[in-house]
Design a protein around this motif. Structure first.
Motif, PDB file in Angstrom:
ATOM      1  N   ARG A   1      -2.735   1.712  23.760  1.00  0.00           N
ATOM      2  CA  ARG A   1      -3.902   1.071  23.159  1.00  0.00           C
ATOM      3  C   ARG A   1      -3.500   0.439  21.827  1.00  0.00           C
ATOM      4  NH1 ARG A   1      -4.847   5.989  24.366  1.00  0.00           N
ATOM      5  NH2 ARG A   1      -5.128   6.710  22.239  1.00  0.00           N
ATOM      6  N   HIS A   2      -4.132  -0.683  21.521  1.00  0.00           N
ATOM      7  CA  HIS A   2      -3.871  -1.368  20.260  1.00  0.00           C
ATOM      8  C   HIS A   2      -5.056  -1.189  19.323  1.00  0.00           C
ATOM      9  CE1 HIS A   2      -3.834  -4.958  17.537  1.00  0.00           C
ATOM     10  NE2 HIS A   2      -2.604  -4.511  17.380  1.00  0.00           N
ATOM     11  N   HIS A   3      -4.765  -0.877  18.067  1.00  0.00           N
ATOM     12  CA  HIS A   3      -5.798  -0.748  17.036  1.00  0.00           C
ATOM     13  C   HIS A   3      -5.578  -1.839  15.992  1.00  0.00           C
ATOM     14  CE1 HIS A   3      -7.234   3.409  18.145  1.00  0.00           C
ATOM     15  NE2 HIS A   3      -6.094   3.344  18.809  1.00  0.00           N
ATOM     16  N   GLU A   4      -6.608  -2.606  15.729  1.00  0.00           N
ATOM     17  CA  GLU A   4      -6.502  -3.691  14.759  1.00  0.00           C
ATOM     18  C   GLU A   4      -6.305  -3.149  13.352  1.00  0.00           C
ATOM     19  OE1 GLU A   4      -6.404  -6.868  15.313  1.00  0.00           O
ATOM     20  OE2 GLU A   4      -6.887  -6.873  17.455  1.00  0.00           O
ATOM     21  N   ALA A   5      -5.617  -3.940  12.519  1.00  0.00           N
ATOM     22  CA  ALA A   5      -5.407  -3.562  11.122  1.00  0.00           C
ATOM     23  C   ALA A   5      -6.660  -3.836  10.296  1.00  0.00           C
ATOM     24  CB  ALA A   5      -4.222  -4.335  10.546  1.00  0.00           C
ATOM     25  N   ILE A   6      -6.716  -3.218   9.121  1.00  0.00           N
ATOM     26  CA  ILE A   6      -7.774  -3.498   8.150  1.00  0.00           C
ATOM     27  C   ILE A   6      -7.320  -4.678   7.292  1.00  0.00           C
ATOM     28  CG2 ILE A   6      -9.210  -2.551   6.320  1.00  0.00           C
ATOM     29  CD1 ILE A   6      -9.499  -1.111   9.001  1.00  0.00           C
ATOM     30  N   ALA A   7      -8.121  -5.699   7.208  1.00  0.00           N
ATOM     31  CA  ALA A   7      -7.741  -6.904   6.461  1.00  0.00           C
ATOM     32  C   ALA A   7      -7.885  -6.667   4.959  1.00  0.00           C
ATOM     33  CB  ALA A   7      -8.599  -8.083   6.897  1.00  0.00           C
ATOM     34  N   VAL A   8      -6.783  -6.740   4.236  1.00  0.00           N
ATOM     35  CA  VAL A   8      -6.780  -6.597   2.776  1.00  0.00           C
ATOM     36  C   VAL A   8      -5.760  -7.570   2.189  1.00  0.00           C
ATOM     37  CG1 VAL A   8      -7.499  -4.171   2.751  1.00  0.00           C
ATOM     38  CG2 VAL A   8      -5.053  -4.743   2.840  1.00  0.00           C
ATOM     39  N   LYS A   9      -5.844  -7.783   0.905  1.00  0.00           N
ATOM     40  CA  LYS A   9      -4.835  -8.571   0.207  1.00  0.00           C
ATOM     41  C   LYS A   9      -3.691  -7.629  -0.168  1.00  0.00           C
ATOM     42  CE  LYS A   9      -4.072 -11.756  -3.633  1.00  0.00           C
ATOM     43  NZ  LYS A   9      -4.699 -12.449  -4.800  1.00  0.00           N
ATOM     44  N   VAL A  10      -2.588  -7.731   0.543  1.00  0.00           N
ATOM     45  CA  VAL A  10      -1.479  -6.791   0.382  1.00  0.00           C
ATOM     46  C   VAL A  10      -0.688  -7.125  -0.876  1.00  0.00           C
ATOM     47  CG1 VAL A  10       0.648  -5.911   1.398  1.00  0.00           C
ATOM     48  CG2 VAL A  10      -1.318  -6.407   2.860  1.00  0.00           C
ATOM     49  N   ARG A  11      -0.477  -6.086  -1.696  1.00  0.00           N
ATOM     50  CA  ARG A  11       0.353  -6.230  -2.888  1.00  0.00           C
ATOM     51  C   ARG A  11       1.700  -5.537  -2.734  1.00  0.00           C
ATOM     52  NH1 ARG A  11      -1.372  -4.866  -9.180  1.00  0.00           N
ATOM     53  NH2 ARG A  11       0.586  -5.582 -10.128  1.00  0.00           N
ATOM     54  N   ASP A  12       1.686  -4.350  -2.112  1.00  0.00           N
ATOM     55  CA  ASP A  12       2.908  -3.563  -1.965  1.00  0.00           C
ATOM     56  C   ASP A  12       2.692  -2.573  -0.830  1.00  0.00           C
ATOM     57  OD1 ASP A  12       5.175  -2.006  -2.215  1.00  0.00           O
ATOM     58  OD2 ASP A  12       4.932  -1.572  -4.340  1.00  0.00           O
ATOM     59  N   THR A  13       3.564  -2.586   0.162  1.00  0.00           N
ATOM     60  CA  THR A  13       3.398  -1.677   1.304  1.00  0.00           C
ATOM     61  C   THR A  13       4.076  -0.327   1.098  1.00  0.00           C
ATOM     62  OG1 THR A  13       5.346  -2.598   2.410  1.00  0.00           O
ATOM     63  CG2 THR A  13       3.205  -3.599   2.919  1.00  0.00           C
ATOM     64  N   THR A  14       4.730  -0.130  -0.059  1.00  0.00           N
ATOM     65  CA  THR A  14       5.367   1.156  -0.341  1.00  0.00           C
ATOM     66  C   THR A  14       4.321   2.271  -0.289  1.00  0.00           C
ATOM     67  OG1 THR A  14       6.928   0.052  -1.809  1.00  0.00           O
ATOM     68  CG2 THR A  14       6.782   2.436  -1.979  1.00  0.00           C
ATOM     69  N   GLY A  15       4.599   3.313   0.437  1.00  0.00           N
ATOM     70  CA  GLY A  15       3.686   4.453   0.502  1.00  0.00           C
ATOM     71  C   GLY A  15       2.618   4.352   1.566  1.00  0.00           C
ATOM     72  N   CYS A  16       2.507   3.200   2.242  1.00  0.00           N
ATOM     73  CA  CYS A  16       1.461   3.064   3.265  1.00  0.00           C
ATOM     74  C   CYS A  16       1.691   4.029   4.423  1.00  0.00           C
ATOM     75  CB  CYS A  16       1.422   1.624   3.775  1.00  0.00           C
ATOM     76  SG  CYS A  16       0.736   0.445   2.601  1.00  0.00           S
ATOM     77  N   GLY A  17       2.933   4.170   4.848  1.00  0.00           N
ATOM     78  CA  GLY A  17       3.225   5.099   5.935  1.00  0.00           C
ATOM     79  C   GLY A  17       2.900   6.534   5.573  1.00  0.00           C
ATOM     80  N   ASP A  18       3.184   6.918   4.324  1.00  0.00           N
ATOM     81  CA  ASP A  18       2.871   8.276   3.881  1.00  0.00           C
ATOM     82  C   ASP A  18       1.368   8.507   3.856  1.00  0.00           C
ATOM     83  OD1 ASP A  18       5.557   8.749   3.585  1.00  0.00           O
ATOM     84  OD2 ASP A  18       5.577   8.408   1.427  1.00  0.00           O
ATOM     85  N   THR A  19       0.628   7.513   3.368  1.00  0.00           N
ATOM     86  CA  THR A  19      -0.828   7.632   3.357  1.00  0.00           C
ATOM     87  C   THR A  19      -1.368   7.764   4.768  1.00  0.00           C
ATOM     88  OG1 THR A  19      -1.022   6.355   1.304  1.00  0.00           O
ATOM     89  CG2 THR A  19      -2.973   6.493   2.690  1.00  0.00           C
ATOM     90  N   PHE A  20      -0.838   6.960   5.685  1.00  0.00           N
ATOM     91  CA  PHE A  20      -1.285   7.013   7.085  1.00  0.00           C
ATOM     92  C   PHE A  20      -1.070   8.407   7.659  1.00  0.00           C
ATOM     93  CE2 PHE A  20      -0.816   6.637  11.629  1.00  0.00           C
ATOM     94  CZ  PHE A  20      -1.754   5.683  12.010  1.00  0.00           C
TER      95      PHE A  20
END
Length: 300
Positions: free
Chosen positions: A229-248
């Motif tokens: 299954r595919h889940h759509e992303a949340i649309a935001v203005k991305v500044r830095d993806t560092t730490g996104c995986g940890d938050t997830f």
């Protein structure tokens, strides 16, 4: 209520603003020095606790001032019990040299993470009970991480594996993994396939009951019980993806521990990670307890 137990690394991130990288044998003056706790294990545990889960975190630190600083900072986090293993020598740390265009070069010392023993991991995992979630990453050694998973599985806990950073073969752990969380590059590195759907199916065949492949702005894929299954992303203005995986990962485990479905947990985790993406840095970019609580109401 189920608990979240996180086994992983802990350290300090020390950053300097640099005009350029130093040449060989050269000393340059940096500016804007900042320090913050870091490590994938630490970040994921903090997010899980801020999301409302009863969280325990075990990680190795040195018998030094940096170790004391990490203990002090984590002591201020509600819902989080930090169980440090104090080792001789220096705590792990990363030196980030940040250039004017935002690019950075990183040097990491990881002796504590490498020294965390299989016995210590097994003892910590023995604190799990049936229904708890046991979360680990790739910073500790393969043998230590596997020992933790085996002990947690023996006690009826659900195991969640985020194998970043990949510096050893993660394949032997897949058979002990209820949920595998990887990004596109990690999925390809472990499966040998560059197509995320095919990679997810292969990782499932190799043992992971559920595979989640995060795709950044393209959302994520979830493969379980023979379906993807595919889940759509949340649309935001991305500044830095560092730490996104940890938050997830932290938000996912917290939501599951509170009794919600995997579908809801993924939606919540994506929303939490989108907050981190709008901010620079790692620990400072993690969502606050108030922000995560507000997300609960939005996702309800």
């Amino acid at each position: 209520m189920a608990k979240v137990l996180v086994l992983g690394n802990a350290g300090l991130d020390i950053s300097l603003q640099m005009p350029r990288l130093p040449e060989r044998g050269e000393t340059l003056l940096g500016d804007g020095a900042m320090r913050a706790p870091g490590g994938k294990g630490l970040n994921q545990a903090v997010v899980a606790a801020r999301a409302g889960a009863d969280t325990r975190f075990a990680g190795p630190i040195g018998k030094d001032g940096m170790g004391e600083e990490i203990i002090r900072i984590l002591g201020a986090e509600q819902n989080l019990v930090f169980e440090p293993q104090r080792l001789e020598g220096s705590s792990d740390f990363s030196l980030l040299m940040v250039l004017p265009d935002g690019e950075n070069s990183i040097v990491t010392a990881g002796a504590c993470a490498a020294a965390f023993s299989q016995e210590a991991a097994s003892r910590f995992a023995a604190n799990t009970e049936a229904g708890d979630l046991f979360l680990a990453q790739g910073n500790l050694t393969q043998e230590t991480t596997l020992a933790g998973f085996k002990a947690a599985r023996d006690r009826g806990a659900y195991t969640v594996f985020n194998p970043a950073p990949i510096w050893w073969d993660a394949t032997p752990l897949l058979a002990h993994c209820d949920i595998l969380v990887v990004n596109r590059g990690e999925a390809e590195a472990i499966s040998g396939l560059d197509d995320p759907r095919a990679a997810a199916a292969r990782l499932h065949k190799r043992g992971a009951k559920t595979t989640i492949i995060t795709l950044g702005g393209d959302g994520c894929l979830v493969h379980s019980s023979g379906t993807t299954r595919h889940h759509e992303a949340i649309a935001v203005k991305v500044r830095d993806t560092t730490g996104c995986g940890d938050t997830f990962c932290g938000a996912l485990c917290a939501t599951l521990s509170l009794g919600h479905s995997l579908e809801k947990a993924i939606a919540y985790a994506q929303s939490a990670a989108s907050i981190t993406a709008t901010r620079p840095g790692a620990f400072r970019a993690l969502p606050s307890s108030a922000e995560l609580s507000a997300l609960c109401k939005t996702e309800a």
